[in-house]
Design a protein around this motif. Sequence first.
Motif, mmCIF file in Angstrom:
data_model
loop_
_atom_site.group_PDB
_atom_site.id
_atom_site.type_symbol
_atom_site.label_atom_id
_atom_site.label_comp_id
_atom_site.label_asym_id
_atom_site.label_seq_id
_atom_site.Cartn_x
_atom_site.Cartn_y
_atom_site.Cartn_z
ATOM 1 N N MET A 45 0.861 -1.178 0.000
ATOM 2 C CA MET A 45 0.000 0.000 0.000
ATOM 3 C C MET A 45 0.900 1.232 0.000
ATOM 4 O O MET A 45 2.090 1.157 0.320
ATOM 5 C CB MET A 45 -0.890 0.025 1.254
ATOM 6 C CG MET A 45 -1.948 -1.058 1.323
ATOM 7 S SD MET A 45 -3.257 -0.905 0.103
ATOM 8 C CE MET A 45 -4.054 0.616 0.567
ATOM 9 N N THR A 50 2.024 -1.472 4.733
ATOM 10 C CA THR A 50 0.995 -2.514 4.654
ATOM 11 C C THR A 50 1.192 -3.311 3.370
ATOM 12 O O THR A 50 1.365 -2.737 2.305
ATOM 13 C CB THR A 50 -0.423 -1.897 4.668
ATOM 14 O OG1 THR A 50 -0.598 -1.158 5.878
ATOM 15 C CG2 THR A 50 -1.497 -2.970 4.571
ATOM 16 N N LEU A 52 -0.480 -6.058 0.808
ATOM 17 C CA LEU A 52 -1.685 -6.758 0.369
ATOM 18 C C LEU A 52 -1.252 -8.068 -0.271
ATOM 19 O O LEU A 52 -0.354 -8.079 -1.113
ATOM 20 C CB LEU A 52 -2.465 -5.940 -0.652
ATOM 21 C CG LEU A 52 -3.131 -4.667 -0.160
ATOM 22 C CD1 LEU A 52 -3.905 -4.010 -1.295
ATOM 23 C CD2 LEU A 52 -4.039 -4.936 1.013
ATOM 24 N N ALA A 62 -4.587 -7.919 4.239
ATOM 25 C CA ALA A 62 -3.677 -6.807 4.480
ATOM 26 C C ALA A 62 -2.847 -7.133 5.721
ATOM 27 O O ALA A 62 -3.403 -7.404 6.793
ATOM 28 C CB ALA A 62 -4.454 -5.518 4.674
ATOM 29 N N HIS A 83 -6.582 -7.171 8.078
ATOM 30 C CA HIS A 83 -7.820 -7.068 7.308
ATOM 31 C C HIS A 83 -7.879 -8.217 6.312
ATOM 32 O O HIS A 83 -6.860 -8.619 5.758
ATOM 33 C CB HIS A 83 -7.885 -5.744 6.543
ATOM 34 C CG HIS A 83 -7.802 -4.550 7.429
ATOM 35 N ND1 HIS A 83 -8.837 -4.144 8.229
ATOM 36 C CD2 HIS A 83 -6.789 -3.672 7.660
ATOM 37 C CE1 HIS A 83 -8.473 -3.058 8.903
ATOM 38 N NE2 HIS A 83 -7.235 -2.764 8.577
ATOM 39 N N ILE A 97 -2.992 -0.324 -6.108
ATOM 40 C CA ILE A 97 -3.423 0.532 -5.000
ATOM 41 C C ILE A 97 -3.560 1.984 -5.451
ATOM 42 O O ILE A 97 -2.992 2.394 -6.455
ATOM 43 C CB ILE A 97 -2.453 0.437 -3.805
ATOM 44 C CG1 ILE A 97 -0.998 0.729 -4.210
ATOM 45 C CG2 ILE A 97 -2.490 -0.947 -3.200
ATOM 46 C CD1 ILE A 97 -0.574 2.119 -3.948
ATOM 47 N N ARG A 102 -6.909 4.756 1.063
ATOM 48 C CA ARG A 102 -6.729 3.344 1.424
ATOM 49 C C ARG A 102 -7.591 2.453 0.525
ATOM 50 O O ARG A 102 -8.349 1.620 0.984
ATOM 51 C CB ARG A 102 -7.075 3.130 2.897
ATOM 52 C CG ARG A 102 -6.266 3.967 3.861
ATOM 53 C CD ARG A 102 -4.835 3.561 3.981
ATOM 54 N NE ARG A 102 -4.732 2.279 4.648
ATOM 55 C CZ ARG A 102 -3.625 1.579 4.712
ATOM 56 N NH1 ARG A 102 -2.525 2.019 4.160
ATOM 57 N NH2 ARG A 102 -3.600 0.419 5.323
ATOM 58 N N ALA A 104 -7.879 -0.137 -2.918
ATOM 59 C CA ALA A 104 -7.134 -1.097 -3.725
ATOM 60 C C ALA A 104 -8.077 -1.700 -4.749
ATOM 61 O O ALA A 104 -9.298 -1.711 -4.562
ATOM 62 C CB ALA A 104 -6.530 -2.190 -2.854
ATOM 63 N N ASN A 117 -12.130 -0.673 -0.031
ATOM 64 C CA ASN A 117 -11.435 0.114 0.969
ATOM 65 C C ASN A 117 -10.772 -0.879 1.911
ATOM 66 O O ASN A 117 -11.460 -1.723 2.504
ATOM 67 C CB ASN A 117 -12.427 1.011 1.717
ATOM 68 C CG ASN A 117 -11.746 1.892 2.737
ATOM 69 O OD1 ASN A 117 -11.114 1.410 3.665
ATOM 70 N ND2 ASN A 117 -11.881 3.189 2.564
ATOM 71 N N VAL A 118 -9.468 -0.805 2.049
ATOM 72 C CA VAL A 118 -8.729 -1.774 2.848
ATOM 73 C C VAL A 118 -9.051 -1.616 4.329
ATOM 74 O O VAL A 118 -9.241 -2.604 5.039
ATOM 75 C CB VAL A 118 -7.206 -1.637 2.607
ATOM 76 C CG1 VAL A 118 -6.421 -2.546 3.531
ATOM 77 C CG2 VAL A 118 -6.879 -1.939 1.148
ATOM 78 N N THR A 119 -9.141 -0.391 4.821
ATOM 79 C CA THR A 119 -9.326 -0.152 6.249
ATOM 80 C C THR A 119 -10.654 -0.671 6.776
ATOM 81 O O THR A 119 -10.704 -1.320 7.814
ATOM 82 C CB THR A 119 -9.184 1.348 6.565
ATOM 83 O OG1 THR A 119 -7.903 1.784 6.107
ATOM 84 C CG2 THR A 119 -9.293 1.609 8.054
ATOM 85 N N GLU A 121 -12.667 -2.742 5.071
ATOM 86 C CA GLU A 121 -12.944 -4.017 4.406
ATOM 87 C C GLU A 121 -14.245 -3.970 3.596
ATOM 88 O O GLU A 121 -14.947 -4.964 3.460
ATOM 89 C CB GLU A 121 -12.996 -5.155 5.427
ATOM 90 C CG GLU A 121 -11.709 -5.326 6.197
ATOM 91 C CD GLU A 121 -11.778 -6.409 7.257
ATOM 92 O OE1 GLU A 121 -12.717 -7.224 7.236
ATOM 93 O OE2 GLU A 121 -10.873 -6.436 8.107
#
Length: 171
Positions: A45, A50, A52, A62, A83, A97, A102, A104, A117-119, A121
């Motif tokens: 990221m 971070t 992925l 993550a 995550h 990304i 945040r 991907a 959104n990674v944060t 999920e």
Amino acid sequence: DSVCVAWNDGRLIRFDTLNFSAPRAVESLDLVPEEDAKLTAMQFMAGGSTILAGDSLGRVCAWFKIKPADAGTVDGALLAAGHEMQLGKAPIEKLTISDRARLAIASDASGTVHLFNVTNEKRLLKLSRPKDSPAILNSALAIAPKNDGIVAASADGIQRWDIDLRHHEIN
């Protein structure tokens, strides 16, 4: 401060590179613990802290460093899966990304493109190519600099989607 080396069986070795002339292996772990699963894609990221990891089960995890008191590593850190997004059943083929958020994008073997959104999920979009367009072989995948478009390309053609994410970070 770290370099990570990973194999398609999911094994990852993290090296401490604070002293770049004398890197040390500090941690070994399995990013894909399921016996028949494979690591199929990997991407850092923005910011580089971070990782992925996409796998053959259609999942993206993550991983980031934590510093528990009992880490047992030279640098006092361990990679932890923070995550996990199950995007489908087809293997993840490519990860890309955003440089601004945040966000991907993952493309899978079925030709589907997932924006998430990674944060939090949260999958924001699930995109498929139009029936009359060429197959997307996932050789290139990008999100526009302002997060307002996605491009997927292969030798067979280019597919573009305009997007408006508004406040994607809200649950």
